[in-house]
Motif scaffolding. Structure first.
Motif, PDB file in Angstrom:
ATOM      1  N   ASP A   1      -4.149   2.521   5.349  1.00 36.74           N
ATOM      2  CA  ASP A   1      -5.344   3.262   4.924  1.00 36.74           C
ATOM      3  C   ASP A   1      -6.373   2.312   4.301  1.00 36.74           C
ATOM      4  O   ASP A   1      -7.208   2.722   3.493  1.00 36.74           O
ATOM      5  CB  ASP A   1      -4.978   4.385   3.952  1.00 36.74           C
ATOM      6  CG  ASP A   1      -4.265   3.884   2.700  1.00 36.74           C
ATOM      7  OD1 ASP A   1      -4.126   2.652   2.545  1.00 36.74           O
ATOM      8  OD2 ASP A   1      -3.848   4.722   1.876  1.00 36.74           O
ATOM      9  N   GLU A   2      -6.285   1.045   4.706  1.00 35.17           N
ATOM     10  CA  GLU A   2      -7.158   0.017   4.143  1.00 35.17           C
ATOM     11  C   GLU A   2      -8.641   0.352   4.288  1.00 35.17           C
ATOM     12  O   GLU A   2      -9.455   0.002   3.440  1.00 35.17           O
ATOM     13  CB  GLU A   2      -6.888  -1.333   4.830  1.00 35.17           C
ATOM     14  CG  GLU A   2      -5.462  -1.822   4.735  1.00 35.17           C
ATOM     15  CD  GLU A   2      -5.084  -2.202   3.324  1.00 35.17           C
ATOM     16  OE1 GLU A   2      -5.921  -2.788   2.624  1.00 35.17           O
ATOM     17  OE2 GLU A   2      -3.948  -1.894   2.926  1.00 35.17           O
TER      18      GLU A   2
ATOM     19  N   GLU B   1      -1.854  -3.095  12.979  1.00 34.63           N
ATOM     20  CA  GLU B   1      -2.661  -1.876  12.900  1.00 34.63           C
ATOM     21  C   GLU B   1      -4.144  -2.171  12.707  1.00 34.63           C
ATOM     22  O   GLU B   1      -5.004  -1.365  13.081  1.00 34.63           O
ATOM     23  CB  GLU B   1      -2.168  -1.004  11.750  1.00 34.63           C
ATOM     24  CG  GLU B   1      -2.608   0.451  11.817  1.00 34.63           C
ATOM     25  CD  GLU B   1      -1.860   1.260  12.861  1.00 34.63           C
ATOM     26  OE1 GLU B   1      -2.449   1.493  13.937  1.00 34.63           O
ATOM     27  OE2 GLU B   1      -0.720   1.658  12.612  1.00 34.63           O
TER      28      GLU B   1
ATOM     29  N   GLU C   1       1.548   3.310   4.928  1.00 36.12           N
ATOM     30  CA  GLU C   1       0.576   3.877   5.857  1.00 36.12           C
ATOM     31  C   GLU C   1      -0.687   3.034   5.782  1.00 36.12           C
ATOM     32  O   GLU C   1      -1.139   2.676   4.682  1.00 36.12           O
ATOM     33  CB  GLU C   1       0.262   5.330   5.471  1.00 36.12           C
ATOM     34  CG  GLU C   1      -0.633   6.045   6.464  1.00 36.12           C
ATOM     35  CD  GLU C   1      -0.777   7.530   6.166  1.00 36.12           C
ATOM     36  OE1 GLU C   1      -1.692   8.155   6.713  1.00 36.12           O
ATOM     37  OE2 GLU C   1       0.037   8.062   5.377  1.00 36.12           O
TER      38      GLU C   1
ATOM     39  N   LYS D   1     -10.004   3.425   4.700  1.00 39.27           N
ATOM     40  CA  LYS D   1     -10.346   4.800   4.318  1.00 39.27           C
ATOM     41  C   LYS D   1     -10.769   4.847   2.859  1.00 39.27           C
ATOM     42  O   LYS D   1     -10.246   4.122   2.021  1.00 39.27           O
ATOM     43  CB  LYS D   1      -9.141   5.725   4.529  1.00 39.27           C
ATOM     44  CG  LYS D   1      -8.739   5.912   5.986  1.00 39.27           C
ATOM     45  CD  LYS D   1      -7.575   6.892   6.098  1.00 39.27           C
ATOM     46  CE  LYS D   1      -7.187   7.128   7.549  1.00 39.27           C
ATOM     47  NZ  LYS D   1      -6.065   8.096   7.670  1.00 39.27           N
TER      48      LYS D   1
ATOM     49  N   ARG E   1       0.834  -1.193   0.000  1.00 36.26           N
ATOM     50  CA  ARG E   1       0.000   0.000   0.000  1.00 36.26           C
ATOM     51  C   ARG E   1       0.868   1.242   0.000  1.00 36.26           C
ATOM     52  O   ARG E   1       1.739   1.401   0.822  1.00 36.26           O
ATOM     53  CB  ARG E   1      -0.906  -0.004   1.242  1.00 36.26           C
ATOM     54  CG  ARG E   1      -1.688   1.285   1.446  1.00 36.26           C
ATOM     55  CD  ARG E   1      -2.644   1.585   0.314  1.00 36.26           C
ATOM     56  NE  ARG E   1      -3.627   0.538   0.149  1.00 36.26           N
ATOM     57  CZ  ARG E   1      -4.384   0.415  -0.923  1.00 36.26           C
ATOM     58  NH1 ARG E   1      -4.266   1.245  -1.926  1.00 36.26           N
ATOM     59  NH2 ARG E   1      -5.261  -0.555  -0.997  1.00 36.26           N
ATOM     60  N   GLY E   2       0.636   2.124  -0.972  1.00 34.59           N
ATOM     61  CA  GLY E   2       1.372   3.366  -1.057  1.00 34.59           C
ATOM     62  C   GLY E   2       2.680   3.251  -1.812  1.00 34.59           C
ATOM     63  O   GLY E   2       3.352   4.235  -2.053  1.00 34.59           O
TER      64      GLY E   2
ATOM     65  N   LYS F   1     -10.393   7.671   1.028  1.00 35.55           N
ATOM     66  CA  LYS F   1      -9.337   8.436   0.384  1.00 35.55           C
ATOM     67  C   LYS F   1      -7.995   7.813   0.745  1.00 35.55           C
ATOM     68  O   LYS F   1      -7.637   7.724   1.910  1.00 35.55           O
ATOM     69  CB  LYS F   1      -9.374   9.897   0.839  1.00 35.55           C
ATOM     70  CG  LYS F   1      -8.388  10.785   0.097  1.00 35.55           C
ATOM     71  CD  LYS F   1      -8.516  12.242   0.517  1.00 35.55           C
ATOM     72  CE  LYS F   1      -7.537  13.121  -0.242  1.00 35.55           C
ATOM     73  NZ  LYS F   1      -7.635  14.547   0.174  1.00 35.55           N
ATOM     74  N   LYS F   2      -7.265   7.397  -0.280  1.00 37.36           N
ATOM     75  CA  LYS F   2      -6.001   6.712  -0.042  1.00 37.36           C
ATOM     76  C   LYS F   2      -4.840   7.530  -0.607  1.00 37.36           C
ATOM     77  O   LYS F   2      -5.019   8.378  -1.481  1.00 37.36           O
ATOM     78  CB  LYS F   2      -6.020   5.327  -0.678  1.00 37.36           C
ATOM     79  CG  LYS F   2      -7.153   4.436  -0.150  1.00 37.36           C
ATOM     80  CD  LYS F   2      -7.088   3.061  -0.763  1.00 37.36           C
ATOM     81  CE  LYS F   2      -8.316   2.225  -0.381  1.00 37.36           C
ATOM     82  NZ  LYS F   2      -8.412   2.006   1.056  1.00 37.36           N
ATOM     83  N   LYS F   3      -3.650   7.261  -0.071  1.00 38.13           N
ATOM     84  CA  LYS F   3      -2.449   7.941  -0.529  1.00 38.13           C
ATOM     85  C   LYS F   3      -2.094   7.516  -1.962  1.00 38.13           C
ATOM     86  O   LYS F   3      -2.461   6.428  -2.408  1.00 38.13           O
ATOM     87  CB  LYS F   3      -1.272   7.601   0.398  1.00 38.13           C
ATOM     88  CG  LYS F   3      -1.316   8.307   1.746  1.00 38.13           C
ATOM     89  CD  LYS F   3      -0.768   9.707   1.640  1.00 38.13           C
ATOM     90  CE  LYS F   3      -0.601  10.331   3.011  1.00 38.13           C
ATOM     91  NZ  LYS F   3      -0.015  11.683   2.931  1.00 38.13           N
TER      92      LYS F   3
ATOM     93  N   TYR G   1       0.704  -4.097   9.083  1.00 34.12           N
ATOM     94  CA  TYR G   1      -0.699  -4.263   8.674  1.00 34.12           C
ATOM     95  C   TYR G   1      -1.472  -5.107   9.684  1.00 34.12           C
ATOM     96  O   TYR G   1      -2.581  -4.740  10.107  1.00 34.12           O
ATOM     97  CB  TYR G   1      -0.755  -4.917   7.291  1.00 34.12           C
ATOM     98  CG  TYR G   1      -2.123  -5.407   6.898  1.00 34.12           C
ATOM     99  CD1 TYR G   1      -3.066  -4.554   6.354  1.00 34.12           C
ATOM    100  CD2 TYR G   1      -2.468  -6.743   7.100  1.00 34.12           C
ATOM    101  CE1 TYR G   1      -4.329  -5.015   6.011  1.00 34.12           C
ATOM    102  CE2 TYR G   1      -3.721  -7.216   6.753  1.00 34.12           C
ATOM    103  CZ  TYR G   1      -4.657  -6.341   6.210  1.00 34.12           C
ATOM    104  OH  TYR G   1      -5.908  -6.794   5.889  1.00 34.12           O
TER     105      TYR G   1
END
Length: 525
Positions: free
Chosen positions: A166-167, A207, A164, A169, A21-22, A171-173, A204
């Motif tokens: 953001d799974e 978090e 980061e 969210k 991710r990212g 809005k993702k980076k 992951y």
């Protein structure tokens, strides 16, 4: 022609592909130049009496292709760059509309014996992470990264720095496609990608919210990840009935307070050419949420206890990474997974429970539950005739008080094992520090009114040490280490190349330990 390298060199380039991710890393050199593209170059701190700016080899090559304009602009743009500080320039080259120059510190930086790490490698991780984040903030989607003399450290800085969670969210980076700039370092670059991806998997798992990462879902996720990377793997997701058959009374006593069923996760990786080669056995604490039970925790920051399975997350991610690298070792991972909740069925202070080895335990504090589930798992670990046993756990707040986030506390009965772990941690920058296993602490937990052993020490002092002494009562193996990772569980701003959140430490150090062990095995044959 793709500058700043000549076409023949470019055709020889390539880096294996990994993604998280990212961040994604690609070997493709034929991407459209219409994409927003960036280049990251390193620059060393000025040495005394040196007038000229000192680029890396890649930086020098690029500057020559732009007729010295980069060097000229840097000289005009302000004071020399400090370690991890960046400066961005636009329009220097048609292939790289955005060029970020990042400070690497002194070129001569190496092993710092007071800091117990390789400062040069750490500087690269910090510098590359900072530069990648700057490009991500500009929504640049493709970047080439200067190896800076250590392509593995550069890759680690890039992937770790951009991760980061953001799974959940909408809005993702921006996802950045990144590749190595230059040639000849592809193997080290790939190794860095694999190491960092392993740590990010642990991040992951740690978090993820407790309702999304239950014991069952944790086990299923690890099974899914392990089967992606290697066929030499076996996964057993053991149900409550199996745990009962194994007479793991300490583990079951913690699990019974929750409606969420417990799971004992057992993973095997057989990478050694000798099937009978004794395995390295990892044991990880897997409390997917820790309320403290009847001895309930304060509400402030209790949400962080979704990561109380950090031990299980790091040891499982370590084995998945080792399997990705095809290390010639046999590995086993054991993770007792459950929640610690208050209910009418939960352990009560003063209860006595019986562990797998027959020892009785007086539970005077239900928030000292991690050592209870580990005691049964450690007993089970001995049944595999292991070469080494290493357990990891976010075990005590006292460990956080003692060392903070600077290092993982290591309690071990083997100086050989300590040396191997310490050397690995110096290489990765994810440090470890040896703690005592004195009889002084053992006396405090065996002086027990109702049972063979108490789950807390007689005194408040030395809580991390009495917890380790408790675990030692369930270990007969001569090469055992207990890693208390409570202090390194989260990152605020202490490790510059990790964003705020769960850290996934010390996954890379454990992987490096296994890489070195595999080389030792090959040399001894």
């Amino acid at each position: 022609m793709r500058l700043p390298l000549p076409l023949p060199a470019l055709r020889r380039l390539g880096a294996r592909s990994l993604a998280c991710r990212g961040f994604s890393a690609s070997s493709s050199r034929g991407q459209s130049t219409a994409m927003t593209k960036g280049l990251i170059l390193g620059i060393y701190a000025k040495e005394k009496d040196a007038d000229a700016l000192q680029f890396t080899r890649a930086g020098d090559t690029f500057d020559k292709h732009v007729s010295g304009k980069l060097r000229e602009l840097l000289a005009l743009s302000g004071p020399p760059l400090k370690t991890g500080k960046t400066r961005i320039f636009y329009g220097l080259h048609q292939d790289f509309p955005s060029v970020v120059v990042t400070g690497l510190g002194k070129k001569t930086s190496g092993i710092d014996e007071l800091e117990n790490w390789n400062e040069g490698k750490e500087n690269i991780r910090v510098a590359i992470a900072a530069a990648c984040r700057q490009l991500q903030d500009l929504e640049i989607t493709s970047v080439e990264v200067d190896p800076c003399g250590d392509a593995q450290a550069a890759a680690e800085g890039a992937i770790l720095g951009l991760y980061e969670f953001d799974e959940l969210k909408q809005k993702k980076k921006t996802v950045i496609s990144a590749q190595l700039y230059g040639s000849g370092d592809d193997e080290a670059w790939h190794k860095g990608l694999v190491f960092a991806k392993g740590q990010n998997l642990a991040r992951y798992l740690m978090e993820s919210p407790a309702n999304e990462m239950t014991p069952t879902k944790f086990a299923e996720k690890v099974e899914q990840e392990l089967k992606k990377v290697n066929n030499s793997t076996t996964v057993h997701i053991r149900p409550k009935s199996w745990i009962e058959d194994q007479e793991m009374g300490a583990f079951l006593s913690v699990a019974k307070g929750s409606d969420e069923p417990p799971v004992f996760l057992e993973i095997h990786y057989k990478g050694s050419p000798n099937a009978d080669d004794p395995p390295v056995v990892f044991v990880g604490k897997g409390i997917t949420f820790d309320s403290g039970g009847i001895s309930i925790k304060p509400s402030a920051n209790m949400d962080l206890m979704r990561a109380d399975m950090g031990g299980a997350a790091t040891i499982c991610s370590t084995i998945i990474t080792a399997a990705t690298l095809n290390l010639p070792l046999n590995l086993i991972g054991l993770a007792p997974l459950c929640e610690n909740m208050p209910s009418g069925k939960a352990n009560k202070p003063g209860d006595v429970v019986r562990a797998k080895n027959g020892k009785t335990i007086q539970v005077d504090n239900t928030d000292a539950e991690g050592r209870l589930i580990l005691s049964d798992a450690l007993c089970y670990a001995h049944t595999f005739n292991p070469k080494v046993i290493i357990n990891a756990a976010t075990l005590t707040g006292a460990m956080d008080i003692a060392l903070g986030s600077a290092a993982t506390g290591v309690f071990t009965n083997s100086s050989w094992l300590w040396t191997k772990l310490f050397e690995a941690s110096t290489e990765t920058g994810d440090r470890m520090w040896r703690m005592p296993l004195f009889e002084h602490y053992t006396r405090q937990i065996v002086d027990c009114q109702l049972a063979d052993i108490n789950n807390i020490g007689k005194y408040r002092s030395g809580g991390a040490c009495t917890a380790a002494a408790f675990l030692k009562e369930f270990v007969t193996h001569s090469k055992w280490a207990h890693l208390d990772i409570a202090g390194v569980m989260t990152n605020k701003d202490e490790v510059p190349y990790l964003k705020k959140g769960m850290s996934g430490r010390p996954t890379r150090t454990l992987v490096e330990f296994l890489v070195r062990m595999s080389k030792d095995n090959e040399n001894s044959q």
